[in-house]
Write a protein that holds these residues in place. Structure first.
Motif, PDB file in Angstrom:
ATOM      1  N   LEU A   1       0.828  -1.208   0.000  1.00 20.39           N
ATOM      2  CA  LEU A   1       0.000   0.000   0.000  1.00 20.39           C
ATOM      3  C   LEU A   1       0.866   1.264   0.000  1.00 20.39           C
ATOM      4  O   LEU A   1       0.531   2.256  -0.655  1.00 20.39           O
ATOM      5  CB  LEU A   1      -0.936   0.005   1.208  1.00 20.39           C
ATOM      6  CG  LEU A   1      -2.022  -1.073   1.229  1.00 20.39           C
ATOM      7  CD1 LEU A   1      -2.972  -0.838   2.399  1.00 20.39           C
ATOM      8  CD2 LEU A   1      -2.795  -1.110  -0.076  1.00 20.39           C
ATOM      9  N   SER A   2       1.970   1.221   0.710  1.00 27.39           N
ATOM     10  CA  SER A   2       2.866   2.383   0.737  1.00 27.39           C
ATOM     11  C   SER A   2       3.381   2.696  -0.661  1.00 27.39           C
ATOM     12  O   SER A   2       3.470   3.865  -1.064  1.00 27.39           O
ATOM     13  CB  SER A   2       4.046   2.124   1.679  1.00 27.39           C
ATOM     14  OG  SER A   2       3.613   1.980   3.016  1.00 27.39           O
TER      15      SER A   2
ATOM     16  N   VAL B   1       0.426   4.147  -2.957  1.00 29.19           N
ATOM     17  CA  VAL B   1       0.014   5.545  -2.701  1.00 29.19           C
ATOM     18  C   VAL B   1       1.203   6.490  -2.591  1.00 29.19           C
ATOM     19  O   VAL B   1       1.020   7.690  -2.377  1.00 29.19           O
ATOM     20  CB  VAL B   1      -0.852   5.648  -1.425  1.00 29.19           C
ATOM     21  CG1 VAL B   1      -2.093   4.786  -1.549  1.00 29.19           C
ATOM     22  CG2 VAL B   1      -0.062   5.257  -0.171  1.00 29.19           C
TER      23      VAL B   1
ATOM     24  N   PRO C   1       3.018   5.262   6.014  1.00 33.91           N
ATOM     25  CA  PRO C   1       2.032   5.497   7.076  1.00 33.91           C
ATOM     26  C   PRO C   1       2.685   5.974   8.364  1.00 33.91           C
ATOM     27  O   PRO C   1       3.889   5.826   8.553  1.00 33.91           O
ATOM     28  CB  PRO C   1       1.429   4.103   7.275  1.00 33.91           C
ATOM     29  CG  PRO C   1       2.575   3.173   6.974  1.00 33.91           C
ATOM     30  CD  PRO C   1       3.334   3.829   5.845  1.00 33.91           C
TER      31      PRO C   1
ATOM     32  N   GLU D   1      -1.019   3.949   9.801  1.00 30.49           N
ATOM     33  CA  GLU D   1      -2.135   4.823   9.444  1.00 30.49           C
ATOM     34  C   GLU D   1      -1.782   5.822   8.339  1.00 30.49           C
ATOM     35  O   GLU D   1      -0.854   6.615   8.475  1.00 30.49           O
ATOM     36  CB  GLU D   1      -2.614   5.581  10.681  1.00 30.49           C
ATOM     37  CG  GLU D   1      -3.831   6.452  10.439  1.00 30.49           C
ATOM     38  CD  GLU D   1      -4.324   7.124  11.700  1.00 30.49           C
ATOM     39  OE1 GLU D   1      -5.320   7.854  11.618  1.00 30.49           O
ATOM     40  OE2 GLU D   1      -3.704   6.913  12.769  1.00 30.49           O
ATOM     41  N   TRP D   2      -2.540   5.718   7.250  1.00 31.21           N
ATOM     42  CA  TRP D   2      -2.541   6.739   6.222  1.00 31.21           C
ATOM     43  C   TRP D   2      -3.823   7.554   6.408  1.00 31.21           C
ATOM     44  O   TRP D   2      -4.723   7.134   7.118  1.00 31.21           O
ATOM     45  CB  TRP D   2      -2.554   6.128   4.828  1.00 31.21           C
ATOM     46  CG  TRP D   2      -1.394   5.276   4.455  1.00 31.21           C
ATOM     47  CD1 TRP D   2      -0.265   5.669   3.787  1.00 31.21           C
ATOM     48  CD2 TRP D   2      -1.236   3.856   4.682  1.00 31.21           C
ATOM     49  NE1 TRP D   2       0.576   4.593   3.591  1.00 31.21           N
ATOM     50  CE2 TRP D   2       0.004   3.479   4.132  1.00 31.21           C
ATOM     51  CE3 TRP D   2      -2.031   2.888   5.307  1.00 31.21           C
ATOM     52  CZ2 TRP D   2       0.474   2.164   4.181  1.00 31.21           C
ATOM     53  CZ3 TRP D   2      -1.571   1.587   5.370  1.00 31.21           C
ATOM     54  CH2 TRP D   2      -0.335   1.232   4.815  1.00 31.21           C
TER      55      TRP D   2
ATOM     56  N   PHE E   1      -7.204   5.464   6.162  1.00 28.28           N
ATOM     57  CA  PHE E   1      -7.063   3.994   6.164  1.00 28.28           C
ATOM     58  C   PHE E   1      -5.999   3.572   7.171  1.00 28.28           C
ATOM     59  O   PHE E   1      -4.932   4.186   7.264  1.00 28.28           O
ATOM     60  CB  PHE E   1      -6.662   3.515   4.774  1.00 28.28           C
ATOM     61  CG  PHE E   1      -6.826   2.040   4.549  1.00 28.28           C
ATOM     62  CD1 PHE E   1      -8.051   1.515   4.176  1.00 28.28           C
ATOM     63  CD2 PHE E   1      -5.756   1.178   4.704  1.00 28.28           C
ATOM     64  CE1 PHE E   1      -8.212   0.144   3.955  1.00 28.28           C
ATOM     65  CE2 PHE E   1      -5.896  -0.189   4.498  1.00 28.28           C
ATOM     66  CZ  PHE E   1      -7.124  -0.702   4.118  1.00 28.28           C
ATOM     67  N   THR E   2      -6.312   2.496   7.920  1.00 31.68           N
ATOM     68  CA  THR E   2      -5.393   1.996   8.943  1.00 31.68           C
ATOM     69  C   THR E   2      -5.276   0.474   8.870  1.00 31.68           C
ATOM     70  O   THR E   2      -6.274  -0.226   8.741  1.00 31.68           O
ATOM     71  CB  THR E   2      -5.866   2.384  10.353  1.00 31.68           C
ATOM     72  OG1 THR E   2      -5.965   3.810  10.442  1.00 31.68           O
ATOM     73  CG2 THR E   2      -4.912   1.873  11.430  1.00 31.68           C
TER      74      THR E   2
ATOM     75  N   ILE F   1      -8.127  -4.262   9.055  1.00 34.88           N
ATOM     76  CA  ILE F   1      -8.117  -2.927   8.456  1.00 34.88           C
ATOM     77  C   ILE F   1      -9.317  -2.113   8.925  1.00 34.88           C
ATOM     78  O   ILE F   1     -10.343  -2.659   9.336  1.00 34.88           O
ATOM     79  CB  ILE F   1      -8.087  -2.988   6.911  1.00 34.88           C
ATOM     80  CG1 ILE F   1      -9.401  -3.586   6.352  1.00 34.88           C
ATOM     81  CG2 ILE F   1      -6.881  -3.766   6.439  1.00 34.88           C
ATOM     82  CD1 ILE F   1     -10.489  -2.587   6.045  1.00 34.88           C
TER      83      ILE F   1
ATOM     84  N   ALA G   1     -11.255   1.441   7.455  1.00 31.46           N
ATOM     85  CA  ALA G   1     -11.356   2.523   6.489  1.00 31.46           C
ATOM     86  C   ALA G   1     -12.237   3.621   7.067  1.00 31.46           C
ATOM     87  O   ALA G   1     -13.414   3.402   7.340  1.00 31.46           O
ATOM     88  CB  ALA G   1     -11.933   2.025   5.170  1.00 31.46           C
TER      89      ALA G   1
ATOM     90  N   ILE H   1      -7.262   6.040   0.225  1.00 28.05           N
ATOM     91  CA  ILE H   1      -6.064   5.873   1.039  1.00 28.05           C
ATOM     92  C   ILE H   1      -5.097   6.992   0.671  1.00 28.05           C
ATOM     93  O   ILE H   1      -4.677   7.110  -0.486  1.00 28.05           O
ATOM     94  CB  ILE H   1      -5.403   4.505   0.794  1.00 28.05           C
ATOM     95  CG1 ILE H   1      -6.388   3.368   1.100  1.00 28.05           C
ATOM     96  CG2 ILE H   1      -4.144   4.360   1.655  1.00 28.05           C
ATOM     97  CD1 ILE H   1      -5.850   1.988   0.773  1.00 28.05           C
TER      98      ILE H   1
ATOM     99  N   VAL I   1     -10.934   3.154  -2.038  1.00 30.70           N
ATOM    100  CA  VAL I   1     -11.141   1.901  -1.319  1.00 30.70           C
ATOM    101  C   VAL I   1     -12.629   1.731  -1.061  1.00 30.70           C
ATOM    102  O   VAL I   1     -13.295   2.640  -0.558  1.00 30.70           O
ATOM    103  CB  VAL I   1     -10.311   1.862  -0.006  1.00 30.70           C
ATOM    104  CG1 VAL I   1     -10.654   3.026   0.907  1.00 30.70           C
ATOM    105  CG2 VAL I   1     -10.493   0.543   0.720  1.00 30.70           C
TER     106      VAL I   1
END
Length: 239
Positions: free
Chosen positions: A92-93, A96, A100, A119-120, A123-124, A147, A149, A154, A160
Motif C-alpha cells: 500500500l505504501s 500511494v 504510514p 495509518e494513512w 485507512f489503517t 483494516i 477505512a 487511502i 477503497v
C-alpha cells in the motif's frame, strides 16, 4: 465466575458510542458510489505474492478474506489478512507513494496482544503481532492483520470500497437501503456488507461465525459509515 457472552454488534456499538462522545457529530449527505466492475468474486492468495512486483492497481476492494487489488476493473491480486502484515503495508505504501504513521500500542491486558497501527489518511492497518496463520483473537479469527477505512481513499490517492461500492463516508441511510436492512433496527447501525465461508458453530443467535466486512456508523459522524475487516459477528465475546 460465570461468563456472559455478548454479541460483536454490542461490542462494536460500545466502541462507536465512545467515539461519538469524544467528537462532535457532523452533517453528512454523501451518496453511495458505484461498485467496481470485477472479473472474479474472490482472488485466491498466492504463496509467491510477496516476491512479485508491486501491481499497478487503481482501486482497493475490501473483502472478507483480504484486500483485493483492482486495475481497470479487474481483480489482479489479493493481500490476504493471513499474510504477513509487513507485505500489505509495503504494498500500500508503494501504491500511494506515502509511508504510514506507525504507532506501537502496548497491551495492558494479558488476554490481549500488543499491536502496531499503520495509518494513512483514511485507512489503517492493525498488526496484532500474532504468528502468521495462527489462531488470532476474536473478532479477527486467524487473521494476522485487520483494516479500518475511515475515508473513501487511502492517502487521498487510492479509492477503497466494499464489493458493492460502499465507501467510508457514505450515508448510513443509503447503505442500509441498498442492503435492504433497517438502519434503526438497533441502537447502532453495524451490518455485514459481505460474509465469507462459515468457520464453525456460531455463539450468537442469528449471526454467522465467519469473517465479514463490517459497515457501521462512524464514530466521528454517526450519519455516515466506516468499514472494518475482517470482522466476525458470530463468535461472541466473553465478559
Amino acid at each position: 465466575m460465570e461468563r456472559l457472552i455478548v454479541s460483536r454488534r454490542a461490542v462494536y456499538a460500545i466502541s462507536v458510542m465512545i467515539g461519538v462522545l469524544a467528537v462532535t457529530a457532523l452533517t453528512a449527505c454523501s451518496a453511495v458510489t458505484p461498485a467496481v466492475q470485477r472479473s472474479t468474486p474472490h482472488a485466491a492468495p498466492s504463496q509467491t505474492q510477496t516476491q512479485s512486483p508491486i501491481p499497478d492497481a487503481d482501486a482497493i476492494v475490501i473483502r472478507p478474506d483480504g484486500l483485493e487489488l483492482v486495475a481497470h476493473g479487474t481483480a489482479i491480486r489479493m493481500l490476504a489478512y493471513t499474510d504477513a502484515p509487513a507485505d500489505a503495508v509495503a504494498t500500500l505504501s508503494a501504491l500511494v507513494a506515502a509511508q504510514p504513521v506507525t504507532t506501537f500500542h502496548p497491551s495492558r491486558d494479558p488476554r490481549v496482544s500488543d499491536s502496531t497501527t499503520y495509518e494513512w489518511a483514511g485507512f489503517t492497518i492493525t498488526d496484532d503481532h500474532l504468528k502468521q496463520g495462527g489462531p488470532g483473537p476474536a473478532p479477527h479469527g486467524p487473521a494476522t492483520f485487520s483494516i479500518y477505512a475511515s475515508g473513501p481513499m487511502i492517502a487521498g490517492r487510492l479509492p477503497v470500497t466494499t464489493v458493492q461500492g460502499f465507501r467510508a463516508g457514505d450515508a448510513v441511510t443509503a447503505v442500509a437501503a441498498k442492503l435492504g436492512v433497517d438502519p434503526k433496527a438497533s441502537v447502532f447501525f453495524a451490518v455485514p456488507a459481505e460474509t465469507g465461508p462459515v468457520i464453525g458453530p456460531s455463539r450468537v443467535a442469528g449471526e454467522k461465525n465467519a469473517p465479514a466486512v463490517l459497515v457501521g456508523q462512524a464514530s466521528k459522524d454517526p450519519t455516515t459509515i466506516e468499514i472494518r475487516a475482517p470482522y466476525n459477528f458470530g463468535d461472541g465475546h466473553d465478559v
